[in-house]
Design a protein around this motif. Structure first.
Motif, short mmCIF file in Angstrom:
data_model
loop_
_atom_site.label_atom_id
_atom_site.label_comp_id
_atom_site.label_asym_id
_atom_site.label_seq_id
_atom_site.Cartn_x
_atom_site.Cartn_y
_atom_site.Cartn_z
N MET A 17 0.83 -1.20 0.00
CA MET A 17 0.00 0.00 0.00
C MET A 17 0.87 1.25 0.00
O MET A 17 1.84 1.34 0.72
N GLY A 18 0.50 2.21 -0.81
CA GLY A 18 1.29 3.42 -0.90
C GLY A 18 0.83 4.49 0.08
O GLY A 18 -0.33 4.50 0.51
N ILE A 19 1.76 5.34 0.42
CA ILE A 19 1.42 6.50 1.25
C ILE A 19 1.73 7.76 0.46
O ILE A 19 2.87 7.99 0.06
N ARG A 20 0.70 8.53 0.20
CA ARG A 20 0.86 9.78 -0.56
C ARG A 20 1.14 10.92 0.41
O ARG A 20 0.31 11.21 1.27
N LYS A 21 2.28 11.55 0.20
CA LYS A 21 2.72 12.59 1.13
C LYS A 21 2.48 13.99 0.57
O LYS A 21 2.39 14.18 -0.64
N ASN A 22 2.45 14.93 1.48
CA ASN A 22 2.46 16.34 1.10
C ASN A 22 3.79 16.64 0.41
O ASN A 22 4.86 16.24 0.88
N ALA A 23 3.72 17.34 -0.72
CA ALA A 23 4.94 17.63 -1.48
C ALA A 23 5.99 18.35 -0.63
O ALA A 23 7.19 18.17 -0.84
N ARG A 24 5.54 19.14 0.34
CA ARG A 24 6.51 19.88 1.17
C ARG A 24 7.29 18.96 2.11
O ARG A 24 8.29 19.37 2.69
N ASP A 25 6.79 17.72 2.29
CA ASP A 25 7.46 16.78 3.18
C ASP A 25 8.34 15.77 2.45
O ASP A 25 8.93 14.88 3.09
N LEU A 26 8.43 15.88 1.13
CA LEU A 26 9.29 14.94 0.39
C LEU A 26 10.76 15.25 0.67
O LEU A 26 11.15 16.41 0.78
#
Lengths: 273, 150
Positions: free
Chosen positions: A1-10
């Motif tokens: 399962m994937g976890i989609r993150k906030n772009a600012r947290d990459l």
């Protein structure tokens, strides 16, 4: 399962991997490559066979949920570690901050409506646009000509209990969907396309890779609405018997076997951080 | 689904057209007679930011027919290249439904076009498209009409 993150947290490595996978899909010459996704969006923006699948209808949200899943799978075929990031424009609201940095999406267009000059998608050599109503082969942006939606506006939309309402189109005024899509005030989704401008305001908006970060956020907002009101099939409308739009158990072209009902609960496929 | 379509009275009125047949605010199957040929005073042909822009309006009855396999809508040309203009219904301020127009270039921001307050709507839509295009031109894809249905 994937976890989609906030772009600012990459992390820097995660940004680089995402950009590389997107460019890898663009370079692919066969199959469902990047331009296939652009063409599919253009095709399904209009009614196909008298049915509005992707826009201006209840299936705006589930159609784009599946569209994002397909795009994410295509990226993961190139790099299995990549998940879609989202751009939360209620907190990142400038033309130079996340995600418009040189290590992710790049910045504004030059001179108000010209080509993007910074980042991995600047210029036709780095990122050539081939399917478009405009002859520009370089990615263009014209950011900030309108206001971005606010968190208060998001909260007001997520507080609407009804998923959608008759007549199930751009004039529907009794549900959450048309407010979120944006043909009704406060207009969340549409106004962000217009705020970015350039290709994002056009029919071929997926030509701008920030499309995916924006739509990932739209999908996240729908998921927040579902968390509040329910992931069950009772929280999609219309249920059955409505011509011209996709009912709960009707197929969403171009994906055989995929219906609104099959994508309502995404939590076994991906979640949002 | 066969919704009744309530429209603003002014949207039903076209310059030079007979003004009969509009009182109830509901169109239904009502059809206005096609007026005799003549330029709509809202039509335009001018230069804007180095591009030749031209707009031709069709009457309300033609626009209303878009949902029924219509053949016409308002027409826009930028440097003689066609930009298809598409009709969508929108919630009207104060209730009811009004009609907005989008194009392949202005796809997420409809403009209202009527003979009253929004009589410059098509010109506004066209100027915005030129603003987006800059030194680029329309491709044939921009001229392809696509039905948004209802």
């Amino acid at each position: 399962m994937g976890i989609r993150k906030n772009a600012r947290d990459l992390t820097s490595a995660e940004k680089a991997a995402f950009v590389a996978a997107v460019k890898g899909l663009k370079a692919q010459t066969t199959g469902r490559n990047y331009d296939w996704f652009v063409t599919t969006h253009i095709q399904f923006f209009a009614a196909v066979g008298g049915i509005r699948y992707a826009h201006q209808s209840p299936s705006f949200l589930p159609w784009h949920r599946q569209y994002l899943i397909e795009f994410e799978k295509a990226l993961q075929a190139i790099d299995p570690a990549v998940d879609l990031p989202y751009w939360d424009w209620t907190t990142d609201r400038t033309t130079t901050g996340t995600p418009f940095t040189a290590d992710l999406m790049g910045g504004n267009g030059s001179g108000g409506n010209g080509p993007v000059t910074t980042g991995p998608f600047a210029g036709a050599t780095n990122w050539r646009i081939t399917v478009s109503p405009s002859s520009s082969t370089s990615l263009r942006r014209a950011m900030g000509n309108r206001a971005l939606p606010t968190s208060a506006q998001v909260d007001s939309v997520l507080g609407v209990a009804a998923y959608d309402a008759a007549p199930w189109n751009t004039s529907a005024s009794g549900g959450m969907r048309n407010r979120l899509e944006g043909w009704q005030t406060p207009n969340l989704h549409n106004s962000v396309h217009v705020w970015v401008g350039g290709h994002m305001g056009q029919q071929d908006s997926p030509n701008d890779p920030v499309f995916w970060l924006h739509h990932c956020n739209i999908d996240r907002l729908w998921s927040r609405w579902q968390t509040r009101w329910g992931f069950d099939s009772g929280h999609y409308l219309p249920a059955a018997g409505t011509s011209g739009v996709v009912d709960l158990n009707e197929t969403m072209q171009p994906w055989p076997g995929v219906t609104p009902a099959t994508v309502l609960d995404h939590r076994a496929t991906y979640t949002y951080a | 689904m066969t919704p009744s379509i309530s429209v603003n009275r002014r949207e039903m009125l076209r310059y030079g057209a007979a003004t009969a047949a509009v009182a109830s605010g509901f169109v239904g199957a009502q059809v206005m007679a096609n007026p005799a040929a003549g330029k709509d005073p809202r039509d335009f042909e001018l230069e804007y930011r180095g591009k030749r822009i031209r707009g031709v309006h069709v009457g309300a009855q033609d626009v209303r027919s878009l949902s029924r396999n219509r053949s016409r809508s308002h027409e826009v040309f930028i440097d003689d290249r066609k930009l298809a203009v598409m009709e969508i219904e929108l919630p009207a301020a104060g209730g009811g439904v009004t009609v907005g127009f989008i194009s392949a270039i202005n796809h997420y921001e409809p403009v209202l076009i009527d003979t009253g307050r929004n009589r410059g709507g098509l010109l506004e839509l066209t100027k915005r498209a030129v603003d987006v295009l800059g030194d680029a031109e329309l491709t044939t894809m921009a001229g392809a009409a696509h039905e948004h249905g209802r």
